[in-house]
Design a protein around this motif. Structure first.
Motif, mmCIF file in Angstrom:
data_model
loop_
_atom_site.group_PDB
_atom_site.id
_atom_site.type_symbol
_atom_site.label_atom_id
_atom_site.label_comp_id
_atom_site.label_asym_id
_atom_site.label_seq_id
_atom_site.Cartn_x
_atom_site.Cartn_y
_atom_site.Cartn_z
ATOM 1 N N THR A 515 0.829 -1.208 0.000
ATOM 2 C CA THR A 515 0.000 0.000 0.000
ATOM 3 C C THR A 515 0.860 1.253 0.000
ATOM 4 O O THR A 515 0.612 2.210 -0.756
ATOM 5 C CB THR A 515 -0.925 -0.006 1.227
ATOM 6 N N LEU A 516 1.889 1.277 0.849
ATOM 7 C CA LEU A 516 2.786 2.432 0.884
ATOM 8 C C LEU A 516 3.517 2.601 -0.441
ATOM 9 O O LEU A 516 3.687 3.734 -0.932
ATOM 10 C CB LEU A 516 3.800 2.272 2.016
ATOM 11 N N CYS A 517 3.964 1.495 -1.008
ATOM 12 C CA CYS A 517 4.671 1.587 -2.292
ATOM 13 C C CYS A 517 3.752 2.137 -3.379
ATOM 14 O O CYS A 517 4.185 2.941 -4.222
ATOM 15 C CB CYS A 517 5.203 0.209 -2.688
ATOM 16 N N ALA A 518 2.483 1.728 -3.351
ATOM 17 C CA ALA A 518 1.538 2.249 -4.348
ATOM 18 C C ALA A 518 1.332 3.755 -4.167
ATOM 19 O O ALA A 518 1.257 4.505 -5.154
ATOM 20 C CB ALA A 518 0.209 1.501 -4.228
ATOM 21 N N GLU A 519 1.255 4.209 -2.924
ATOM 22 C CA GLU A 519 1.099 5.646 -2.679
ATOM 23 C C GLU A 519 2.334 6.418 -3.153
ATOM 24 O O GLU A 519 2.218 7.502 -3.741
ATOM 25 C CB GLU A 519 0.848 5.892 -1.192
ATOM 26 N N ALA A 520 3.518 5.872 -2.884
ATOM 27 C CA ALA A 520 4.736 6.548 -3.325
ATOM 28 C C ALA A 520 4.821 6.587 -4.858
ATOM 29 O O ALA A 520 5.229 7.604 -5.441
ATOM 30 C CB ALA A 520 5.961 5.850 -2.741
ATOM 31 N N ARG A 521 4.405 5.500 -5.498
ATOM 32 C CA ARG A 521 4.455 5.482 -6.971
ATOM 33 C C ARG A 521 3.457 6.483 -7.554
ATOM 34 O O ARG A 521 3.769 7.180 -8.534
ATOM 35 C CB ARG A 521 4.148 4.071 -7.481
ATOM 36 N N GLU A 522 2.274 6.577 -6.949
ATOM 37 C CA GLU A 522 1.298 7.539 -7.435
ATOM 38 C C GLU A 522 1.813 8.964 -7.247
ATOM 39 O O GLU A 522 1.615 9.835 -8.116
ATOM 40 C CB GLU A 522 -0.023 7.343 -6.685
ATOM 41 N N THR A 523 2.482 9.228 -6.131
ATOM 42 C CA THR A 523 3.067 10.554 -5.916
ATOM 43 C C THR A 523 4.134 10.859 -6.966
ATOM 44 O O THR A 523 4.193 11.966 -7.514
ATOM 45 C CB THR A 523 3.676 10.633 -4.508
ATOM 46 N N ALA A 524 4.988 9.864 -7.237
ATOM 47 C CA ALA A 524 6.022 10.058 -8.265
ATOM 48 C C ALA A 524 5.390 10.334 -9.627
ATOM 49 O O ALA A 524 5.862 11.191 -10.392
ATOM 50 C CB ALA A 524 6.921 8.828 -8.327
ATOM 51 N N ARG A 525 4.297 9.627 -9.931
ATOM 52 C CA ARG A 525 3.639 9.839 -11.228
ATOM 53 C C ARG A 525 3.057 11.254 -11.325
ATOM 54 O O ARG A 525 3.197 11.931 -12.346
ATOM 55 C CB ARG A 525 2.523 8.802 -11.401
ATOM 56 N N ARG A 526 2.401 11.697 -10.238
ATOM 57 C CA ARG A 526 1.811 13.044 -10.263
ATOM 58 C C ARG A 526 2.896 14.111 -10.386
ATOM 59 O O ARG A 526 2.727 15.108 -11.103
ATOM 60 C CB ARG A 526 1.003 13.270 -8.987
#
Length: 734
Positions: A515-526
């Motif tokens: 879950t944390l990795c998904a949040e970090a990846r979404e932040t990187a994408r944005r």
């Protein structure tokens, strides 16, 4: 089948039986067995006899010494018993003589013994009477010398006798004198007790003597607690004065030591003395003591919390944890003595509350450290431009930020790990084995910081008009790479490190790593998407101003490429270098061999210029628009704001799409003369020469530039394009 019966114990033919008869056995063998079997039986029997003889001989040899020793022992026992019998006979004779002499002595002294017993009784009675008659003087002397305990013991010994014989005048007088002296003694004890100059043991002794003198226990109980309150409040006042604004407060360890030795030690002495003196008070007395301890303990806890609150600013927990350990240890004794007061539980709650506050403090420290890293990056990015020299690369800045944040996280974990050390008295509490590790450290500190870091990074994307406009694009790029690195490796490493240091014994749910990795990846994408928009906006502004500020109807015949187009290529190249420092190249489609040689006419070179040239006349505007619309129907639709992938080619493709789409929309709003159209044709060919190498699909650049030239032609009353060879010469010269 019937069960097989065992051998008959009375059978005379049973060799092992007790009733074996050899004659009967031989007769039976002769009758039932042939000669060969008889011979075999004889041989077997001889063998068994020899074996038994051998075993018997071995047994005798092995136990020969034992047999000899047993024989000698029996012989000695016979001699010893003979001597013992003689001695017993002599002893019996002597005892008979002694008994006879004792009987004669008792008979002779019987009369004297009775007289001696009577005299001894009279002597004891006289001594008691003498003690009673001397009691007033003894009590007076003890009071004068201050031997109050001895006086109370004298009074206790004589009290029952004086009560029993108070009807006799002589005893009555003694009792009256003793009561007067006892009253004076009680008055002096009360005075000594009220002065309170002595310590708790001396005051407890005074109360004990007063109780022995028959003073009311309820009144003494109240006075005892009142005097104890005065002493303990003095300790609390001393601690409170150390927290004042004028004198410098001692360190927290010294403060808790003073409170533990002064207040807590005094409270333990009061509780022990109270329970020993007023045990007869029962549950009511115990509740009174518990309320007393609860009230003063609450005031002490408030002072401790005030002092602990002053320690929240530091980053080192070692001194604070030692102070909390001593504070918690000191309260074990009063907690056991005064279980009803709940002091131990209150102390544990304070320690847990401080631990939670320290976790919050370290979380704020990590956030501040992250913001400090961002400030350093901003300064490092701005310094080279101000000084006119090259600064550190983005890769170096990213490495510095990542290592700095990781070192701060490790330092915070080491600091809060002190709360769970084995030598700390409260580390074995359920809170520190469960909730502190799982919800406090892992979720509250580590997961909370990672999410806070992602939220802080995303805040640069939420308000492009305010924050985003002032945010350096390089910072957006760096943060996106940082979040992507966290998604790929750092988050797993940090959480694994946390779980290893804080062995969780709690089954409460925690945030999964995925879950944390998904949040970090979404932040990187944005962040990366916002970087593309910001950089595309910068180039778009240059192109928009270059189109809007020029008079395209009266412009001269083009002789070179406009400077803004050169600036666009230079900025795009700089962006390519910048992105390449942090992201991989990415995948491109196969490139055609004539990408850099393609020129633009009114329509793209893929269309036949001569085929549509007659349509560009003022008398046929509808035909021209119709042809353009038909062409758009069959051309591939371009998604300008498509999702950005984590590679250099995708980033540059997004920026170039935004820039060229802006150029296209600006061209559609202007009216062009013949030379204006030719200038657009030259500019687009120049862009084609250099921009195709940055995108994933060069056809995308072709299509957009086709649209730009075609739109300019549609907005031109006299659309006469420049010869391709001339366009190439101008672009090569530029």
């Amino acid at each position: 089948a019937e069960p097989r019966a065992g051998p008959d114990p009375l059978d005379p033919t049973d060799l092992n039986g007790a009733h074996f008869d050899p004659e009967v056995y031989l007769d039976k063998l002769r009758r039932e067995c042939p000669l060969a079997q008889l011979m075999d039986s004889e041989t077997d029997m001889v063998r068994q006899i020899r074996a038994l003889d051998s075993d018997m001989q071995t047994l005798v040899y092995e136990n020969y010494n034992k047999f000899i020793s047993a024989t000698d022992t029996i012989r000695k026992m016979k001699n010893d018993f003979r001597k013992m019998e003689d001695e017993m006979d002599r002893l019996a004779t002597n005892m008979a003589v002694i008994t006879d002499f004792s009987a004669r002595i008792s008979a002779t002294l019987q009369d004297r013994h009775e007289r001696i017993t009577k005299l001894a009784g009279v002597h004891a009675l006289l001594r008691k009477l003498q003690f009673l008659f001397e009691l007033p003087s003894r009590l007076t002397k003890c009071v004068e010398l201050g031997a109050y305990g001895q006086a109370v013991r004298y009074q206790g010994r004589a009290r029952a006798v004086l009560q029993q014989y108070q009807h006799l005048p002589s005893f009555r007088a003694i009792q009256d004198d003793c009561q007067v002296i006892t009253a004076r003694l009680a008055q002096q004890l009360r005075q000594r007790f009220r002065e309170g100059g002595s310590g708790a043991p001396e005051q407890a002794e005074c109360v004990e003597l007063l109780l022995a003198l028959g003073e009311p226990a309820e009144e003494l109980c109240e006075e005892f607690l009142a005097h104890a309150r005065g002493r303990l409040e003095e300790e609390l006042s001393g601690l409170e004065s150390e927290l004042g604004p004028s004198p410098p407060a001692p360190d927290v360890l010294e403060f808790t030591d003073r409170g533990g030795s002064g207040f807590v030690g005094g409270l333990c002495q009061v509780a022990a003395a109270y329970q020993e003196l007023f045990a007869a008070q029962g549950p009511a007395g115990a509740e009174k003591l518990a309320a007393f301890a609860r009230e003063l303990g609450g005031r002490y806890f408030a002072l401790v919390e005030r002092r602990l609150a002053q320690e929240q600013g530091g980053g080192d927990n070692s001194l604070l944890v030692r102070a909390l350990d001593r504070f918690h240890r000191r309260l074990r004794a009063p907690g056991a003595l005064l279980a009803a007061a709940g002091l131990a539980e209150a102390a544990t709650e304070i320690v847990e509350r401080v631990a939670r506050e320290r976790l919050g403090h370290h979380l704020q420290g990590l956030r501040a450290a992250f913001l400090g890293c961002l400030t350093d990056v901003r300064q490092a990015l701005a310094a080279p431009r101000l000084a006119g020299k090259e600064g550190p690369s983005l890769a170096d800045l990213l490495a510095n930020v990542a290592s700095s944040i990781l070192s701060h996280i490790k330092a915070s974990l080491a600091a809060v790990h002190l709360f769970t050390a084995k030598e700390v008295s409260f580390s074995n509490k359920p809170y520190y084995r469960g909730e502190f590790c799982s919800q406090g450290v892992r979720e509250g500190l580590i997961v909370g910081f990672i999410r806070s870091m992602c939220q802080t990074a995303q805040s640069f994307c939420d308000s492009p008009g305010e924050k985003g406009g002032a945010t350096p694009p390089a910072l957006l790029l760096l943060l996106s790479r940082l979040c992507l690195d966290y998604e790929t490796a750092t988050i797993s490493y940090i959480l694994t490190l946390t779980d290893e240091q804080f062995l969780v014994q709690d089954q409460s749910p925690v945030t999964p790593v995925s879950t944390l990795c998904a949040e970090a990846r979404e932040t990187a994408r944005r962040l990366l998407t916002h970087y593309v928009k910001v950089q595309g906006l910068v180039i778009s502004q240059m192109l928009r101003k270059s189109v809007e500020t020029r008079d395209w109807l009266t412009t001269l015949e083009p002789r070179n490429v406009r400077a803004v187009m050169k600036r666009v290529v230079e900025d795009t190249t700089a962006i390519d270098v910048q992105v390449g420092l942090l992201y991989e190249e990415g995948v491109r489609k196969a490139q055609s061999s004539d990408s850099s040689k393609r020129t633009f006419s009114v329509y793209s070179s893929s269309r036949q210029q001569g085929r549509y040239a007659p349509s560009y006349t003022p008398s046929a505007p509808m035909d021209t628009n119709l042809l353009s619309n038909i062409q758009k129907l069959f051309s591939e639709r371009i998604d300008v704001f498509s999702p950005v992938e984590f590679n250099k080619v995708s980033v540059l493709t997004g920026i170039i799409k935004i820039s060229l789409k802006t150029l296209l929309e600006c061209v559609r709003l202007r009216t062009f003369g013949r030379f204006g159209l030719q200038q657009v044709q030259v500019d687009c060919h120049f862009l084609q020469l250099y921009l195709w190498r940055f995108v994933a699909d060069e056809e995308l650049v072709h299509l957009l530039l086709d649209e730009v030239v075609a739109s300019a032609a549609l907005r031109c009353p006299d659309p006469v394009p420049m010869e391709p060879s001339v366009v190439e010469v101008i672009c090569e010269r530029g």
